[in-house]
Design a protein around this motif. Structure first.
Motif, mmCIF file in Angstrom:
data_model
loop_
_atom_site.group_PDB
_atom_site.id
_atom_site.type_symbol
_atom_site.label_atom_id
_atom_site.label_comp_id
_atom_site.label_asym_id
_atom_site.label_seq_id
_atom_site.Cartn_x
_atom_site.Cartn_y
_atom_site.Cartn_z
ATOM 1 N N VAL B 9 17.575 -1.486 17.511
ATOM 2 C CA VAL B 9 18.703 -0.642 17.110
ATOM 3 C C VAL B 9 18.845 -0.666 15.589
ATOM 4 O O VAL B 9 18.998 -1.730 14.983
ATOM 5 C CB VAL B 9 20.018 -1.137 17.762
ATOM 6 C CG1 VAL B 9 21.192 -0.277 17.311
ATOM 7 C CG2 VAL B 9 19.891 -1.130 19.280
ATOM 8 N N LEU B 10 18.783 0.540 14.978
ATOM 9 C CA LEU B 10 18.907 0.644 13.519
ATOM 10 C C LEU B 10 20.356 0.923 13.114
ATOM 11 O O LEU B 10 20.858 0.355 12.157
ATOM 12 C CB LEU B 10 18.010 1.759 12.977
ATOM 13 C CG LEU B 10 16.500 1.610 13.225
ATOM 14 C CD1 LEU B 10 15.754 2.815 12.671
ATOM 15 C CD2 LEU B 10 15.971 0.320 12.593
ATOM 16 N N ASP B 11 21.011 1.847 13.822
ATOM 17 C CA ASP B 11 22.445 2.045 13.577
ATOM 18 C C ASP B 11 23.102 2.665 14.798
ATOM 19 O O ASP B 11 22.426 3.173 15.693
ATOM 20 C CB ASP B 11 22.706 2.873 12.315
ATOM 21 C CG ASP B 11 22.233 4.295 12.455
ATOM 22 O OD1 ASP B 11 22.840 5.015 13.265
ATOM 23 O OD2 ASP B 11 21.271 4.700 11.778
ATOM 24 N N ILE B 12 24.427 2.589 14.824
ATOM 25 C CA ILE B 12 25.193 3.007 16.003
ATOM 26 C C ILE B 12 26.326 3.921 15.553
ATOM 27 O O ILE B 12 26.945 3.680 14.514
ATOM 28 C CB ILE B 12 25.792 1.771 16.731
ATOM 29 C CG1 ILE B 12 24.665 0.882 17.271
ATOM 30 C CG2 ILE B 12 26.717 2.199 17.867
ATOM 31 C CD1 ILE B 12 25.124 -0.447 17.840
ATOM 32 N N GLU B 13 26.563 4.994 16.312
ATOM 33 C CA GLU B 13 27.730 5.841 16.020
ATOM 34 C C GLU B 13 28.258 6.466 17.310
ATOM 35 O O GLU B 13 27.537 6.585 18.293
ATOM 36 C CB GLU B 13 27.371 6.940 15.007
ATOM 37 C CG GLU B 13 26.320 7.912 15.489
ATOM 38 C CD GLU B 13 26.195 9.128 14.562
ATOM 39 O OE1 GLU B 13 27.165 9.462 13.867
ATOM 40 O OE2 GLU B 13 25.123 9.738 14.552
ATOM 41 N N ARG B 19 28.590 6.592 22.949
ATOM 42 C CA ARG B 19 28.013 5.609 22.029
ATOM 43 C C ARG B 19 26.503 5.851 21.932
ATOM 44 O O ARG B 19 25.772 5.693 22.911
ATOM 45 C CB ARG B 19 28.294 4.206 22.577
ATOM 46 C CG ARG B 19 28.201 3.099 21.553
ATOM 47 C CD ARG B 19 28.769 1.811 22.152
ATOM 48 N NE ARG B 19 28.243 0.632 21.483
ATOM 49 C CZ ARG B 19 28.679 0.187 20.319
ATOM 50 N NH1 ARG B 19 29.648 0.841 19.688
ATOM 51 N NH2 ARG B 19 28.146 -0.898 19.770
ATOM 52 N N ALA B 21 22.754 5.499 19.474
ATOM 53 C CA ALA B 21 22.110 4.666 18.463
ATOM 54 C C ALA B 21 20.833 5.337 17.987
ATOM 55 O O ALA B 21 20.233 6.147 18.694
ATOM 56 C CB ALA B 21 21.767 3.296 19.042
ATOM 57 N N THR B 22 20.442 4.996 16.763
ATOM 58 C CA THR B 22 19.105 5.339 16.294
ATOM 59 C C THR B 22 18.241 4.119 16.556
ATOM 60 O O THR B 22 18.591 3.008 16.151
ATOM 61 C CB THR B 22 19.131 5.642 14.775
ATOM 62 O OG1 THR B 22 20.187 6.564 14.537
ATOM 63 C CG2 THR B 22 17.810 6.226 14.317
ATOM 64 N N ASP B 24 14.302 2.265 16.736
ATOM 65 C CA ASP B 24 12.934 2.283 16.212
ATOM 66 C C ASP B 24 11.976 1.695 17.243
ATOM 67 O O ASP B 24 12.138 0.559 17.686
ATOM 68 C CB ASP B 24 12.898 1.450 14.920
ATOM 69 C CG ASP B 24 11.481 1.292 14.378
ATOM 70 O OD1 ASP B 24 10.638 2.156 14.665
ATOM 71 O OD2 ASP B 24 11.228 0.296 13.668
ATOM 72 N N GLU B 31 16.851 9.001 19.072
ATOM 73 C CA GLU B 31 18.257 8.802 19.409
ATOM 74 C C GLU B 31 18.351 8.265 20.825
ATOM 75 O O GLU B 31 17.695 8.773 21.733
ATOM 76 C CB GLU B 31 18.999 10.141 19.351
ATOM 77 C CG GLU B 31 19.328 10.582 17.959
ATOM 78 C CD GLU B 31 20.291 11.754 17.984
ATOM 79 O OE1 GLU B 31 20.575 12.280 19.072
ATOM 80 O OE2 GLU B 31 20.757 12.129 16.906
ATOM 81 N N GLN B 41 24.210 -4.453 19.719
ATOM 82 C CA GLN B 41 24.534 -4.403 18.288
ATOM 83 C C GLN B 41 23.320 -3.990 17.454
ATOM 84 O O GLN B 41 22.176 -4.112 17.911
ATOM 85 C CB GLN B 41 25.011 -5.790 17.805
ATOM 86 C CG GLN B 41 26.239 -6.322 18.529
ATOM 87 C CD GLN B 41 27.457 -5.425 18.379
ATOM 88 O OE1 GLN B 41 27.714 -4.880 17.309
ATOM 89 N NE2 GLN B 41 28.207 -5.239 19.465
ATOM 90 N N VAL B 42 23.601 -3.543 16.220
ATOM 91 C CA VAL B 42 22.525 -3.217 15.283
ATOM 92 C C VAL B 42 21.647 -4.463 15.078
ATOM 93 O O VAL B 42 22.156 -5.576 14.955
ATOM 94 C CB VAL B 42 23.118 -2.758 13.922
ATOM 95 C CG1 VAL B 42 22.031 -2.665 12.856
ATOM 96 C CG2 VAL B 42 23.808 -1.406 14.087
#
Lengths: 374, 108
Positions: B9-13, B19, B21-22, B24, B31, B41-42
């Motif tokens: 997980v690179l980021d969450i929004e 919910r 996440a981006t 990798d 996505e 979590q990130v």
């Protein structure tokens, strides 16, 4: 087993194999349920490394393979309608329906789109409010929760032009059907790790007890599969039949409760026809009545489409472990990945395609050696 | 179809009340919906299937699985162009027989 440090570690593979060789005293037939495992087994030659006493039977766990012909025909019919955007996972493109496939529908002008996730299809529906967007929802318990969440989101966000053609299948009733068949040769199961990562292992103890078979939850990588086989053989040699989790790094006993709750909400259990096998009671999911607005079968009135399977394709026997792919007369001649008779040759997770891709040379050489020189 | 790939997980929004996440996957970024693992979590890893995180995975396991998948071309199968692959399908026997080396090693 704690997680293996080096997947490609031949030393570890040797240790697992040595243990299996040392343990086995008589023939055993194990079924790997999942097509992903079948692919891995054939690709890595795992079945050829095992003692000759241990036979791996390739089960019906490829959702592309077991989707009935008539469901494919329903998909082709809907995808051909003007104004429809038909979205699917990529591995359904070349599954032959009656006379054609989705690839051909697209070449004839149909708007067929490949998506990575069902949520992508929902987004396409939001972006194209004047078009009907349909997603082809097939798969086992691993794929069903993402599809369930997508229908739930369509309802929540009021995306009325989104519907789903649902043909989901469940593993435990298939195990029950296989074990109940008079011709059943299976003595132990490698259960599909990712299905269990969602569903947990709660459905399996009753099956293990009733049919007196060990069921070992197994991962997909070569050493995971060797470990699954090792544990199953160990149980069989001891006369045990319990549920064992050899994929604990990804599978918890309770699975994923949030995903299971969503399945309960969006789907209801139904009888489902499996390609080549026939109807298995309670083996599938369809959309629950409260989500009928998003049911593509109902929306496009294709419930009545019925199709018979081609008689010359013996994929049903392959899917039940009664026939090895290369024992079929059509294998590699009438039936190849380029011209598949049945779905086991279309999907890379199908046993026939796996044999064709990774075993053709072996099979050809064996046939040549067996042919007397005149 | 049932391939599930570990990703980081690179980021969450929050998007549309969902919910997301981006994530990798060894260089491929996608996505991913986190509704089934809401406390992820990130920086953490999860097994992802068709754009949904389904189960946590420890970092070491995830990295090794990704390495293996990259080595045998499964990431290309999962994230490559499905139309190209469908058009090319049927070229049986042209693929390298992955796993031969391992088989050979073990047989020695």
């Amino acid at each position: 087993m704690k997680y293996i440090d080096e997947f490609q570690d031949p030393e570890l593979a040797r240790r697992l194999l040595d243990d299996i060789h040392a343990t086995v005293t008589r023939p055993w037939a194990l079924m790997e349920v999942c097509g992903g495992q079948t692919h891995s087994i054939i690709r890595h030659g795992i079945d050829q490394l095992l003692p000759k006493e241990v036979e791996l039977i390739h089960g019906p766990g490829c959702p592309v393979c077991v989707t009935p012909l008539e469901v494919i025909d329903k998909a082709l019919e809907i995808a051909s309608r003007p104004g429809v955007i038909f979205c699917s996972f990529g591995d359904m493109l070349r599954v032959p329906g009656t006379g054609r496939d989705l690839f051909q529908v697209r070449s004839e002008g149909g708007d067929v789109r490949v998506v990575y996730s069902p949520l992508d299809a929902l987004r396409i529906a939001q972006q194209n409010p004047d078009r009907e967007v349909v997603f082809f929802g097939i798969g086992f318990e691993t794929t069903a929760p993402p599809n369930a969440m997508t229908v739930h989101q369509a309802r929540r966000l009021g995306v009325t032009n989104f519907s789903m053609l649902v043909s989901h299948v469940r593993v435990p009733p298939a195990i029950e059907a296989i074990m109940s068949s008079p011709s059943c040769r299976v003595q132990g199961f490698l259960a599909a790790g990712h299905v269990c990562s969602v569903m947990g292992v709660g459905e399996y103890p009753e099956l293990a007890e009733r049919f007196r078979v060990p069921i070992v939850v197994t991962g997909f990588e070569p050493l995971d599969i060797l470990e699954g086989v090792r544990r199953a053989v160990r149980q069989l040699e001891r006369g045990e039949h319990t549920v064992d989790n050899a994929y604990a790094r990804a599978v918890r006993p309770e699975g994923n409760p949030a995903a299971r709750a969503m399945l309960e909400d969006v789907f209801e259990v139904t009888d489902r026809a499996w390609r080549g096998i026939g109807v298995i009671p309670d083996s599938g999911w369809r959309l629950a009545p409260k989500y009928r607005d998003h049911d593509a079968e109902h929306r496009f009135s294709v419930e009545g489409i019925q199709t018979r399977e081609p008689a010359e394709c013996r994929s049903g026997e392959v899917l039940q472990g009664l026939l090895k792919p290369h024992e079929c007369e059509a294998f590699g001649t009438l039936c190849t990945p380029r011209n598949p008779l049945g779905a086991t040759m279309v999907s890379s997770e199908g046993a026939c395609a796996a044999y064709y891709l990774y075993r053709r040379l072996d099979i050809t050489n064996a046939a040549r050696e067996a042919t007397p020189v005149v | 179809m049932c391939l599930a790939v570990p990703g980081k997980v690179l980021d969450i929004e929050e998007r549309d009340g969902t919910r997301m996440a981006t994530v990798d996957f060894g260089g491929v970024v996608k996505e991913v919906c986190l509704e089934y693992l809401p406390d992820l979590q990130v920086g953490e890893y999860a097994i992802v299937h068709v754009g949904f995180a389904l189960q946590r995975l420890d970092e070491e396991s995830a990295k090794q699985t990704l390495e293996l998948f990259a080595e045998i071309g499964l990431l290309q199968e999962e994230f490559g162009d499905a139309w190209d692959m469908a058009a090319e399908a049927g070229g049986g026997g042209t693929l390298p027989l992955a796993g031969e080396d391992v088989v050979e090693e073990v047989r020695k």
